[in-house]
Design a protein around this motif. Structure first.
Motif, PDB file in Angstrom:
ATOM      1  N   GLY A 169       0.843  -1.199   0.000  1.00  0.00           N
ATOM      2  CA  GLY A 169       0.000   0.000   0.000  1.00  0.00           C
ATOM      3  C   GLY A 169       0.874   1.243   0.000  1.00  0.00           C
ATOM      4  N   GLY A 170       1.888   1.249   0.888  1.00  0.00           N
ATOM      5  CA  GLY A 170       2.796   2.389   0.964  1.00  0.00           C
ATOM      6  C   GLY A 170       3.507   2.602  -0.358  1.00  0.00           C
ATOM      7  N   GLY A 171       3.933   1.498  -0.994  1.00  0.00           N
ATOM      8  CA  GLY A 171       4.636   1.595  -2.268  1.00  0.00           C
ATOM      9  C   GLY A 171       3.758   2.207  -3.347  1.00  0.00           C
ATOM     10  N   ILE A 172       2.510   1.749  -3.402  1.00  0.00           N
ATOM     11  CA  ILE A 172       1.617   2.242  -4.454  1.00  0.00           C
ATOM     12  C   ILE A 172       1.296   3.715  -4.218  1.00  0.00           C
ATOM     13  N   ILE A 173       1.021   4.064  -2.955  1.00  0.00           N
ATOM     14  CA  ILE A 173       0.756   5.476  -2.656  1.00  0.00           C
ATOM     15  C   ILE A 173       2.004   6.303  -2.965  1.00  0.00           C
ATOM     16  N   GLY A 174       3.186   5.755  -2.619  1.00  0.00           N
ATOM     17  CA  GLY A 174       4.447   6.459  -2.889  1.00  0.00           C
ATOM     18  C   GLY A 174       4.630   6.743  -4.364  1.00  0.00           C
ATOM     19  N   VAL A 175       4.292   5.763  -5.218  1.00  0.00           N
ATOM     20  CA  VAL A 175       4.413   5.954  -6.658  1.00  0.00           C
ATOM     21  C   VAL A 175       3.470   7.060  -7.116  1.00  0.00           C
ATOM     22  N   ILE A 176       2.244   7.053  -6.553  1.00  0.00           N
ATOM     23  CA  ILE A 176       1.274   8.082  -6.933  1.00  0.00           C
ATOM     24  C   ILE A 176       1.782   9.460  -6.519  1.00  0.00           C
ATOM     25  N   VAL A 177       2.327   9.544  -5.283  1.00  0.00           N
ATOM     26  CA  VAL A 177       2.865  10.816  -4.800  1.00  0.00           C
ATOM     27  C   VAL A 177       3.988  11.298  -5.722  1.00  0.00           C
ATOM     28  N   SER A 178       4.868  10.361  -6.123  1.00  0.00           N
ATOM     29  CA  SER A 178       5.984  10.776  -6.974  1.00  0.00           C
ATOM     30  C   SER A 178       5.473  11.233  -8.339  1.00  0.00           C
ATOM     31  N   LEU A 179       4.365  10.632  -8.813  1.00  0.00           N
ATOM     32  CA  LEU A 179       3.790  11.094 -10.079  1.00  0.00           C
ATOM     33  C   LEU A 179       3.324  12.539  -9.950  1.00  0.00           C
ATOM     34  N   ILE A 180       2.725  12.836  -8.794  1.00  0.00           N
ATOM     35  CA  ILE A 180       2.250  14.206  -8.573  1.00  0.00           C
ATOM     36  C   ILE A 180       3.443  15.166  -8.531  1.00  0.00           C
ATOM     37  N   ILE A 181       4.498  14.756  -7.792  1.00  0.00           N
ATOM     38  CA  ILE A 181       5.694  15.608  -7.704  1.00  0.00           C
ATOM     39  C   ILE A 181       6.282  15.831  -9.098  1.00  0.00           C
ATOM     40  N   ASN A 182       6.352  14.743  -9.879  1.00  0.00           N
ATOM     41  CA  ASN A 182       6.891  14.861 -11.228  1.00  0.00           C
ATOM     42  C   ASN A 182       6.083  15.837 -12.069  1.00  0.00           C
ATOM     43  N   GLY A 183       4.764  15.750 -11.937  1.00  0.00           N
ATOM     44  CA  GLY A 183       3.889  16.669 -12.677  1.00  0.00           C
ATOM     45  C   GLY A 183       4.180  18.107 -12.303  1.00  0.00           C
ATOM     46  N   LEU A 184       4.325  18.348 -10.978  1.00  0.00           N
ATOM     47  CA  LEU A 184       4.597  19.709 -10.525  1.00  0.00           C
ATOM     48  C   LEU A 184       5.946  20.184 -11.041  1.00  0.00           C
ATOM     49  N   LEU A 185       6.950  19.289 -11.037  1.00  0.00           N
ATOM     50  CA  LEU A 185       8.278  19.667 -11.536  1.00  0.00           C
ATOM     51  C   LEU A 185       8.203  20.048 -13.008  1.00  0.00           C
ATOM     52  N   ARG A 186       7.414  19.284 -13.770  1.00  0.00           N
ATOM     53  CA  ARG A 186       7.278  19.578 -15.192  1.00  0.00           C
ATOM     54  C   ARG A 186       6.666  20.953 -15.403  1.00  0.00           C
ATOM     55  N   ILE A 187       5.692  21.279 -14.546  1.00  0.00           N
ATOM     56  CA  ILE A 187       4.987  22.542 -14.734  1.00  0.00           C
ATOM     57  C   ILE A 187       5.856  23.722 -14.293  1.00  0.00           C
ATOM     58  N   TYR A 188       6.499  23.586 -13.124  1.00  0.00           N
ATOM     59  CA  TYR A 188       7.138  24.750 -12.536  1.00  0.00           C
ATOM     60  C   TYR A 188       8.642  24.844 -12.773  1.00  0.00           C
ATOM     61  N   THR A 189       9.281  23.813 -13.292  1.00  0.00           N
ATOM     62  CA  THR A 189      10.706  23.914 -13.578  1.00  0.00           C
ATOM     63  C   THR A 189      10.956  23.425 -15.000  1.00  0.00           C
ATOM     64  N   SER A 190      12.203  23.578 -15.446  1.00  0.00           N
ATOM     65  CA  SER A 190      12.501  23.128 -16.799  1.00  0.00           C
ATOM     66  C   SER A 190      12.881  21.655 -16.805  1.00  0.00           C
ATOM     67  N   LEU A 191      12.849  21.008 -15.618  1.00  0.00           N
ATOM     68  CA  LEU A 191      13.191  19.590 -15.540  1.00  0.00           C
ATOM     69  C   LEU A 191      12.075  18.761 -16.164  1.00  0.00           C
ATOM     70  N   GLN A 192      12.473  17.699 -16.811  1.00  0.00           N
ATOM     71  CA  GLN A 192      11.491  16.858 -17.474  1.00  0.00           C
ATOM     72  C   GLN A 192      11.615  15.429 -16.987  1.00  0.00           C
ATOM     73  N   PRO A 193      11.109  15.132 -15.793  1.00  0.00           N
ATOM     74  CA  PRO A 193      11.248  13.766 -15.292  1.00  0.00           C
ATOM     75  C   PRO A 193      10.556  12.760 -16.211  1.00  0.00           C
ATOM     76  N   ALA A 194      11.226  11.680 -16.486  1.00  0.00           N
ATOM     77  CA  ALA A 194      10.654  10.657 -17.355  1.00  0.00           C
ATOM     78  C   ALA A 194      10.284   9.455 -16.505  1.00  0.00           C
ATOM     79  N   VAL A 195       9.037   9.015 -16.627  1.00  0.00           N
ATOM     80  CA  VAL A 195       8.577   7.897 -15.818  1.00  0.00           C
ATOM     81  C   VAL A 195       8.421   6.680 -16.714  1.00  0.00           C
ATOM     82  N   THR A 196       9.025   5.600 -16.302  1.00  0.00           N
ATOM     83  CA  THR A 196       8.888   4.379 -17.091  1.00  0.00           C
ATOM     84  C   THR A 196       8.218   3.300 -16.247  1.00  0.00           C
ATOM     85  N   ILE A 197       7.641   2.339 -16.927  1.00  0.00           N
ATOM     86  CA  ILE A 197       6.991   1.211 -16.246  1.00  0.00           C
ATOM     87  C   ILE A 197       8.013   0.515 -15.346  1.00  0.00           C
ATOM     88  N   GLN A 198       9.232   0.427 -15.856  1.00  0.00           N
ATOM     89  CA  GLN A 198      10.312  -0.241 -15.112  1.00  0.00           C
ATOM     90  C   GLN A 198      10.455   0.332 -13.704  1.00  0.00           C
TER      91      GLN A 198
END
Lengths: 405, 305
Positions: free
Chosen positions: A340-369
């Motif tokens: 449960g913690g892992g799945i929630i953690g992945v979701i949280v990191s997706l949100i963080i990645n989205g925010l980084l994409r919007i507010y910085t020039s960083l382009q985090p790439a998320v892969t299934i791996q």
């Protein structure tokens, strides 16, 4: 049996919602930070790769200094190359341009300088001394005006998009004059904005560079004759031949010394990738410590849970649960917690990645791996840290457990 | 062949001077289909005996044959399987799992057997029908009255068709109405050919049993066959153990009140000595009748051995 156990585990976790959530928090933080860091690294790598690929695969980079080792690892790039005097000269450029396997050659020299228009002044810009073929070789598109056609000493310059914006604002800068280190130049063209990155080809941001013929750039630095970097483009299918030819030609002009490096695009790519990988591994290693702490939290709570439910264990054993079945029950409970913690953690990191994409020039790439590994790691943490409490539960003596209030 | 055979089973707790003899070379055999009530004061070893028979505890010495197979020395996991398949427990405090519904509680032993959820819930449902709680299937244990909870516990004990049902004071927490319902249910189960072992303090409940065992200080001191429906004679005596104080007793003072406290010899000294028990190997039956006449003093002599 397993699905039933899992249902039971979720039931007992829900019975202690607050506690379960707090325990999961450690795993959530660990997994989300590791996933974020790794996807940032992946993003960076693909950004760099994209930039290098823009050049085309048959571009050869020649740099001053010798590569340490075999070109892999962080030591592969001579970071001091900028500081020391380059060993590349005009002779090298000429020697390379004569080679039959080489299509075109562009020297690059970088000078730190300042620029000003009538209105504004900019410090910390790069002057890139190069030749007229550069735009062609680097696939740089000119947004307004044109690239300079001749390498002879003219007073024409081409500027990067952010310089154009900062010095001239809304104005079309083509035809306007510009002062670089005191000398006056006329802007002939403005380059299209290119995606800036931390590790662009020439380790500079072309958006804030002024391009001018090599000779002009040299006059700004009182006639320094060295060239920092040479880019050569081979004929379409003669890349390896060209590399060998260049190597041989340069060795001749350098009197047999190998104080230069000839790199193919993918080699450059490998070096950049290695740097990113090393940094990513380092940071995610630090993030993994929080995963460890989270795991210890899981163990703690599982031990509490086992002693709280001693009577339940006693009843289960009395009605015929074997040690193994009790063990499984608690292992699965720990597993459910971390999964449960892992799945929630992945979701949280997706949100963080989205925010980084919007507010910085960083382009985090998320892969299934990354997801699979994150979920796998959280499951492993769950199993590893639940073993001790589960064993404790499984080994309880049924009568003592039953007597427990 | 008897269903249960205990051969000189002893159980010791503790070490050195603190050693407690919870069971003292108990010899007992129980036939299939018997309804055995076990009586005796607190600390007499009733519960230890139940734990040994229920394979929750290992005897220190002696052997225990269940259906002719020695199970006392089996490994814990094997014992767990024997518990699951052959023994049903009914506890005084019901011991239902609070987080599981009634149906899941009843079906739990089948889950440990590895039966599929659909099949075990079907069976659990059938058993609940038997104890008259079909309509409470999806209740949680806390929503049940004490009597209902105990019937659910009985259903859980029955679900694996055990060889023996061990009920340790099943009515201890129930009022008289609920007690009656629960005991009638146990009697019903007995009539269908099940073997039941009942621990109780209440002599009234010996009416349901056809055999009553009296325990004291870890030994079986009495064994009485009774007709179902009649209260056991020995039990009647235990019944009046919480005694009416007679004028004689008042005259005798404290020593009379101490008469029934195990291990105290005051009353024995106060009265003139009676013939001692001749030897250990009396039949249980004879012992029981002897004891009934001799009263509590006889027990003490036996204990001293």
């Amino acid at each position: 049996m397993w699905s039933g156990n899992f249902k039971g585990a979720i039931g007992s976790l829900r019975a202690n919602k607050g506690r379960s959530l707090l325990t999961m928090l450690g795993i959530i933080i660990g997994i989300s930070s590791v996933v974020t860091v790794v996807s940032l690294g992946e993003g960076l790598k693909s950004q760099v790769t994209g930039q290098i690929n823009q050049l085309g695969s048959n571009v050869i980079t020649i740099r001053s200094g010798k590569l340490v080792g075999n070109g892999s690892g962080i030591s592969g790039i001579n970071l001091l190359a900028f500081l020391s005097t380059s060993t590349l000269t005009d002779k090298d450029v000429q020697a390379i341009s004569k080679l039959p396997s080489v299509n075109s050659v562009v020297p690059l020299d970088f000078v730190g300088s300042s620029a000003s228009s009538d209105k504004r002044q900019l410090d910390n810009i790069f002057v890139v001394g190069t030749s007229s073929k550069m735009a062609d070789l680097l696939h740089k598109k000119v947004a307004y005006g044109s690239f300079f056609e001749s390498d002879d000493s003219t007073n024409k310059v081409v500027i990067g998009s952010s310089i154009a914006e900062e010095l001239f604002g809304e104005l079309n800068p083509v035809g306007h004059s510009l002062k670089v280190s005191g000398a006056t130049f006329v802007v002939q063209g403005v380059l299209e904005p290119s995606s800036g990155g931390l590790l662009s080809v020439a380790q500079t941001d072309f958006n804030s560079a002024v391009f001018m013929p090599l000779k002009n750039a040299r006059s700004l630095t009182n006639g320094r004759t060295n060239i920092l970097q040479i880019l050569a483009k081979s004929n379409s299918d003669q890349l390896d031949i060209a590399v060998n030819d260049i190597f041989a030609a340069l060795q001749k002009t350098h009197d047999g010394q190998t104080d230069f490096t000839v790199l193919k695009q993918y080699e450059l790519l490998g070096i950049a990738g290695n740097i990113v990988n090393t940094i990513t591994r380092f940071i995610s290693g630090i993030a993994a410590i929080s995963l460890l702490v989270g795991g210890i939290g899981i163990m703690d709570i599982m031990l509490v849970s086992v002693s709280e439910r001693t009577r339940e264990i006693g009843v289960r054993k009395a009605i015929g649960a074997t040690n193994r079945q009790i063990l499984n029950q608690f292992l699965i409970e720990g597993l459910a917690l971390t999964l449960g913690g892992g799945i929630i953690g992945v979701i949280v990191s997706l949100i963080i990645n989205g925010l980084l994409r919007i507010y910085t020039s960083l382009q985090p790439a998320v892969t299934i791996q990354i997801f699979v590994i994150a979920v796998g790691v959280s499951m492993a943490v769950g199993i590893i840290f639940s073993v001790t409490p589960a064993l404790k539960a499984a080994r309880k003596n049924p009568i003592d457990a039953l007597r427990n209030e | 062949m008897a269903l249960i055979e205990l051969k000189e089973v002893s159980k010791l707790y503790g070490f050195g001077d603190a050693t407690v003899l919870a069971l003292d070379e108990v010899v007992l055999s129980i036939e299939k289909g018997e309804f055995v009530a076990v009586m005796g004061p607190s600390g007499s070893g009733k519960t230890t005996l139940m734990n040994v028979i229920g394979l929750l505890d290992r005897p220190t010495h002696g052997s225990y044959l269940l259906d002719g197979r020695n199970v006392a020395r089996r490994r814990p996991n094997q014992q767990a399987r024997v518990r699951r398949d052959r023994i049903g427990f009914v506890f005084q405090s019901y011991n239902l799992l609070a987080r599981l519904s009634v149906l899941e509680n009843v079906a739990l032993p089948l889950a440990y057997k590895g039966m599929t959820p659909v099949r075990r819930q079907k069976r659990a449902s059938d058993i609940l029908e038997l104890v008259g709680l079909r309509d409470r299937e999806y209740f949680m244990p806390r929503q049940l009255s004490g009597g209902q909870a105990q019937r659910v516990a009985i259903a859980r004990a029955l679900i694996n068709k055990p060889s023996i049902i061990i009920a340790d004071e099943p009515t201890g927490n129930l009022d008289s109405t609920d007690s009656k319902v629960v005991m009638e249910l146990l009697a019903d189960i007995h009539r269908q050919g099940n073997t039941i072992l009942l621990v109780t303090h209440n002599p009234e409940l010996t009416r349901y049993a056809n055999r009553v065992i009296y325990m004291h200080d870890g030994m079986i001191v009495g064994d009485e066959q009774t007709a179902i429906g009649n209260m056991a004679k020995g039990a009647r005596r235990t019944h009046y153990q919480k005694r009416k104080v007679t004028d004689d007793d008042i005259a005798e003072g404290v020593s009379a009140l101490m008469r029934d406290v195990p291990g105290k010899e005051l009353s024995a000294k106060a009265r003139k000595p009676r013939p001692r028990a001749k030897h250990k190997k009396r039949s249980a039956k004879r012992l029981a009748s002897h004891r009934l006449k001799a009263g509590s003093r006889q027990r003490r002599e036996k204990t001293r051995k």
